[in-house]
Scaffold this motif. Structure first.
Motif, PDB file in Angstrom:
ATOM      1  N   UNK A  13     115.495  25.047  37.368  1.00 13.80           N
ATOM      2  CA  UNK A  13     114.802  25.924  36.423  1.00 13.80           C
ATOM      3  C   UNK A  13     113.430  26.337  36.942  1.00 13.80           C
ATOM      4  N   UNK A  14     112.700  25.416  37.556  1.00 20.44           N
ATOM      5  CA  UNK A  14     111.388  25.751  38.106  1.00 20.44           C
ATOM      6  C   UNK A  14     111.508  26.748  39.262  1.00 20.44           C
ATOM      7  N   UNK A  15     112.502  26.534  40.114  1.00 22.35           N
ATOM      8  CA  UNK A  15     112.703  27.467  41.225  1.00 22.35           C
ATOM      9  C   UNK A  15     113.075  28.842  40.701  1.00 22.35           C
ATOM     10  N   UNK A  16     113.938  28.916  39.706  1.00 21.57           N
ATOM     11  CA  UNK A  16     114.331  30.205  39.132  1.00 21.57           C
ATOM     12  C   UNK A  16     113.149  30.882  38.444  1.00 21.57           C
ATOM     13  N   UNK A  18     109.828  30.494  39.050  1.00 20.38           N
ATOM     14  CA  UNK A  18     108.772  30.931  39.958  1.00 20.38           C
ATOM     15  C   UNK A  18     109.241  31.934  41.006  1.00 20.38           C
ATOM     16  N   UNK A  19     110.540  32.060  41.224  1.00 23.41           N
ATOM     17  CA  UNK A  19     111.004  33.044  42.198  1.00 23.41           C
ATOM     18  C   UNK A  19     110.915  34.463  41.659  1.00 23.41           C
ATOM     19  N   UNK A  20     110.835  34.630  40.332  1.00 21.02           N
ATOM     20  CA  UNK A  20     110.733  35.953  39.733  1.00 21.02           C
ATOM     21  C   UNK A  20     109.322  36.493  39.712  1.00 21.02           C
ATOM     22  N   UNK A  21     108.326  35.670  39.976  1.00 20.21           N
ATOM     23  CA  UNK A  21     106.940  36.109  39.945  1.00 20.21           C
ATOM     24  C   UNK A  21     106.482  36.518  41.333  1.00 20.21           C
ATOM     25  N   UNK A  22     105.711  37.561  41.359  1.00 22.93           N
ATOM     26  CA  UNK A  22     105.182  38.061  42.627  1.00 22.93           C
ATOM     27  C   UNK A  22     103.669  38.034  42.548  1.00 22.93           C
ATOM     28  N   UNK A  23     103.030  37.637  43.604  1.00 20.90           N
ATOM     29  CA  UNK A  23     101.578  37.629  43.612  1.00 20.90           C
ATOM     30  C   UNK A  23     101.067  39.064  43.729  1.00 20.90           C
ATOM     31  N   UNK A  24      99.981  39.350  43.064  1.00 17.18           N
ATOM     32  CA  UNK A  24      99.383  40.681  43.098  1.00 17.18           C
ATOM     33  C   UNK A  24      98.524  40.790  44.341  1.00 17.18           C
TER      34      UNK A  24
END
Length: 160
Positions: A13-16, A18-24
């Motif tokens: 769940x943590x991997x899923x 945080x994988x959807x977020x992209x750094x600006x």
């Protein structure tokens, strides 16, 4: 067994999540478009996410078959770029062939965020530039020249 299963599910769940977020990426300018003419590159620039009034260096390299065909450099002072963007002309070191496609790389040197490179693989050179306008040899239009030679001041004075 239940603890191991919970730990694996939590990790998945943590991997899923945080994988959807992209750094600006913090950039002072964004380059949207590049258009080539025979003697210059026109770059469309928008203010970036970290827009500040400082200077940015733009280096343009035009490549043809892995050889550098032309280069250009321009230092841009970022003073109140409108939200709709602005177009900057970067003069090139050599003339390009009209109608031919080139690979273009633009290097943006920013003080705060460092360097980055933007590439276009196949840009076609558009017709003419403002430099070509002044190098043309202008010929007078024949009809007004003929009309001008038909009118004489003596004929007008004699009729009056």
């Amino acid at each position: 067994m239940k603890k191991i299963t919970r730990a694996i599910l939590l990790a998945v769940l943590l991997v899923m999540a945080f994988s959807g977020f992209k750094t600006v990426e913090n950039r002072s300018v964004e380059i949207l478009d590049c258009q080539l003419t025979t003697s210059e590159a026109n770059l469309k620039i928008l203010p970036g996410t970290r827009y500040r009034q400082n200077s940015v260096s733009l280096r343009v390299a035009v490549h043809e078959n892995a050889k550098t065909a032309a280069e250009g450099f321009r230092k841009v002072e970022l003073l109140q770029i409108p939200a709709g963007g602005i177009t900057f002309r970067v003069p090139l070191s050599k003339k390009l062939n009209s109608g031919q496609s080139y690979k273009v790389a633009v290097m943006v040197d920013e003080i705060e965020t460092g360097n980055r490179e933007i590439q276009w693989t196949s840009l076609k050179v558009q017709g003419t530039s403002s430099d070509d306008f002044f190098s043309r040899k202008f010929r007078p239009i024949t009809e007004p020249a003929n009309l001008r030679n038909q009118i004489s001041a003596r004929a007008i004075r004699s009729r009056l």
